[in-house]
Design a protein around this motif. Structure first.
Motif, PDB file in Angstrom:
ATOM      1  N   TRP A   1       5.013  18.227  11.875  1.00  0.00           N
ATOM      2  CA  TRP A   1       4.380  17.013  12.396  1.00  0.00           C
ATOM      3  C   TRP A   1       5.412  16.048  12.965  1.00  0.00           C
ATOM      4  N   ALA A   2       6.586  16.005  12.348  1.00  0.00           N
ATOM      5  CA  ALA A   2       7.649  15.159  12.896  1.00  0.00           C
ATOM      6  C   ALA A   2       8.107  15.673  14.258  1.00  0.00           C
ATOM      7  N   SER A   3       8.208  17.002  14.394  1.00  0.00           N
ATOM      8  CA  SER A   3       8.628  17.569  15.678  1.00  0.00           C
ATOM      9  C   SER A   3       7.610  17.288  16.777  1.00  0.00           C
ATOM     10  N   ALA A   4       6.358  17.067  16.388  1.00  0.00           N
ATOM     11  CA  ALA A   4       5.328  16.808  17.390  1.00  0.00           C
ATOM     12  C   ALA A   4       5.617  15.529  18.164  1.00  0.00           C
ATOM     13  N   PHE A   5       6.206  14.522  17.524  1.00  0.00           N
ATOM     14  CA  PHE A   5       6.466  13.260  18.209  1.00  0.00           C
ATOM     15  C   PHE A   5       7.469  13.443  19.344  1.00  0.00           C
TER      16      PHE A   5
ATOM     17  N   ALA B   1       0.675  10.441   0.658  1.00  0.00           N
ATOM     18  CA  ALA B   1       1.973   9.802   0.454  1.00  0.00           C
ATOM     19  C   ALA B   1       3.114  10.664   0.977  1.00  0.00           C
ATOM     20  N   THR B   2       2.959  11.990   0.911  1.00  0.00           N
ATOM     21  CA  THR B   2       4.005  12.899   1.384  1.00  0.00           C
ATOM     22  C   THR B   2       4.269  12.729   2.874  1.00  0.00           C
ATOM     23  N   THR B   3       3.243  12.384   3.655  1.00  0.00           N
ATOM     24  CA  THR B   3       3.421  12.268   5.102  1.00  0.00           C
ATOM     25  C   THR B   3       4.319  11.098   5.489  1.00  0.00           C
ATOM     26  N   TYR B   4       4.658  10.233   4.536  1.00  0.00           N
ATOM     27  CA  TYR B   4       5.594   9.151   4.857  1.00  0.00           C
ATOM     28  C   TYR B   4       7.008   9.679   5.097  1.00  0.00           C
TER      29      TYR B   4
ATOM     30  N   LEU C   1      12.078  11.966   9.371  1.00  0.00           N
ATOM     31  CA  LEU C   1      12.413  13.193  10.091  1.00  0.00           C
ATOM     32  C   LEU C   1      12.387  12.975  11.598  1.00  0.00           C
ATOM     33  N   VAL C   2      11.503  12.111  12.080  1.00  0.00           N
ATOM     34  CA  VAL C   2      11.477  11.794  13.509  1.00  0.00           C
ATOM     35  C   VAL C   2      12.800  11.169  13.936  1.00  0.00           C
TER      36      VAL C   2
END
Length: 311
Positions: free
Chosen positions: A22-26, A248-251, A256-257
Motif C-alpha cells: 500500500w505504501a508503494s501505491a502512493f 492501527a497497523t496501517t499507520y 514507508l512512503v
C-alpha cells in the motif's frame, strides 16, 4: 499455544506485506494520476486486480462463498473497493498532502470506534495510545511533505468521505471473513467495486489511448500488487485479529512512503518528516503489543511437622 503463536506470526507477516504494498501505491499513483482521471484510474486498477484474482480463484477452485457472507462482501465492495478509490483519487487532487493526511488518516480511528460499537472489539489502553501517537506522526509526515497547494471544501469533504467509506468497508468485511476465505472476499469485493466504477469506462478508454506506457503500467501495477495481493493478505490478517488492531497497523504506511520516496524518487526527507515517520512506527509497535502476563504467585507448601513439634 504453539499453534496460536504460529497463526499470530503469519497474520503479522500478511499485515506487513499489505502495508509495504500500500505504501508503494502512493509512488505509482503520482505517475498514473498525471495521465488518468480519478474514476478512470480506479476502474483500470480494479479491472486489472479482478482479472488476476479471478484467475487465481478459478485455478484454486474456491467456489462461491455461503449466502451469509454476501452482505459483508457487497458492502465492502461498494464502500471500500469502489467509492473509496474514486473519492480518494479525486480528493487528493483538490487538497494538499498535509490536509489529505490529516483527514484520510482518521480512517483507523473510525475503524476502532465502529469495531467497538458494531463488532464488540476491545479497545485496550495500549491500542488507543498507539493510535494517538501514530496519528500525530502521520499528520507530521503529511504537513512536512505538502507543497504550496490549497485546500478546498470539496477536497476535504471527499477525503472525509473516503475515510468513512474505508472504515465502513473494513468493519463490513470482518464478519464475512468468518464465513468465506480471504481470496473469495477479496475477489468478489474487487468485482463489485469494478461494477460500481463502470460509468468511467469511456474515460478509461479515451485516456488509455493517449497515456504513455509508464502511466498505464503503473495503473496495472496498482491493480495486481497493492490491490490483488495486498487486499488478500489484508483479509487473511483481518480474519485472525480485530479490525481495530489491523486499522492501527496501517499507520506504518506513511513512514514507508517516506522511505520509498527517498529511494525511488530521490526526495530527501527533512527532520520533521523523519520524526513523523518514527512516531508512526512507534505507535504501531505500541498498538500491536500485548501486556506482559503477570508472573504466577508461588505459594510455599506447608512444611511437614517434625516429631518434636507434633509432641
Amino acid at each position: 499455544m504453539t499453534t496460536f503463536r504460529r497463526t499470530e506470526l503469519l497474520a503479522a507477516g500478511a499485515a506487513a506485506v499489505t502495508v509495504v504494498l500500500w505504501a508503494s501505491a502512493f509512488v505509482s499513483i503520482r505517475s498514473a494520476g498525471e495521465e488518468y482521471s480519478p474514476g478512470a484510474l480506479a476502474l483500470g486498477r480494479l479491472v486489472a486486480g479482478s482479472v488476476v484474482l479471478g484467475v487465481i480463484w478459478a485455478v484454486r477452485r474456491e467456489g462461491w462463498p455461503p449466502r451469509s457472507a454476501w452482505r459483508g462482501i457487497v458492502i465492502s465492495g461498494l464502500l471500500w473497493f469502489g467509492f473509496y478509490s474514486v473519492a480518494l483519487n479525486w480528493g487528493e487532487q483538490q487538497v494538499d498532502a498535509g490536509t489529505a493526511a490529516l483527514v484520510v488518516n482518521t480512517g483507523p480511528i473510525l475503524i476502532a470506534l465502529l469495531g467497538a460499537r458494531l463488532l464488540g472489539d476491545p479497545m485496550p489502553p495500549r491500542l488507543l495510545a498507539g493510535m494517538a501517537v501514530s496519528f500525530a506522526g502521520a499528520v507530521a509526515v503529511g504537513l512536512s511533505m505538502s507543497g504550496e497547494g490549497g485546500a478546498s471544501v470539496l477536497g476535504v469533504v471527499l477525503c472525509l468521505l473516503a475515510a468513512v467509506a474505508y472504515a465502513g468497508g473494513v468493519v463490513a468485511q470482518k464478519p464475512a471473513l468468518g464465513q468465506a476465505s480471504a481470496l473469495q472476499v477479496t475477489t468478489l469485493g474487487s468485482l463489485v467495486g469494478a461494477v460500481v466504477c463502470l460509468p468511467f469506462s469511456a474515460q478509461l478508454i479515451d485516456e488509455a489511448a493517449g497515456a504513455p506506457m509508464s502511466a498505464t503500467l503503473n495503473m496495472v501495477y496498482l491493480g495486481v500488487f497493492p490491490l490483488a495481493l495486498a487486499f488478500t493478505t489484508w483479509a487473511y490478517a483481518l480474519a485472525r485479529t480485530t479490525a481495530s488492531r489491523m486499522g492501527a497497523t496501517t499507520y506504518a504506511v506513511p513512514a514507508l512512503v517516506v522511505l520509498m520516496s527517498w529511494l525511488a524518487l530521490g526526495e530527501v526527507p527533512g527532520p520533521l518528516t523523519l520524526a513523523g515517520g518514527a512516531l508512526c512506527l512507534a505507535g504501531v509497535a505500541v498498538s500491536r503489543s500485548r501486556p506482559r502476563a503477570a508472573a504466577p504467585v508461588v505459594v510455599p507448601e506447608p512444611r511437614p511437622a517434625k516429631a518434636a513439634d507434633s509432641a
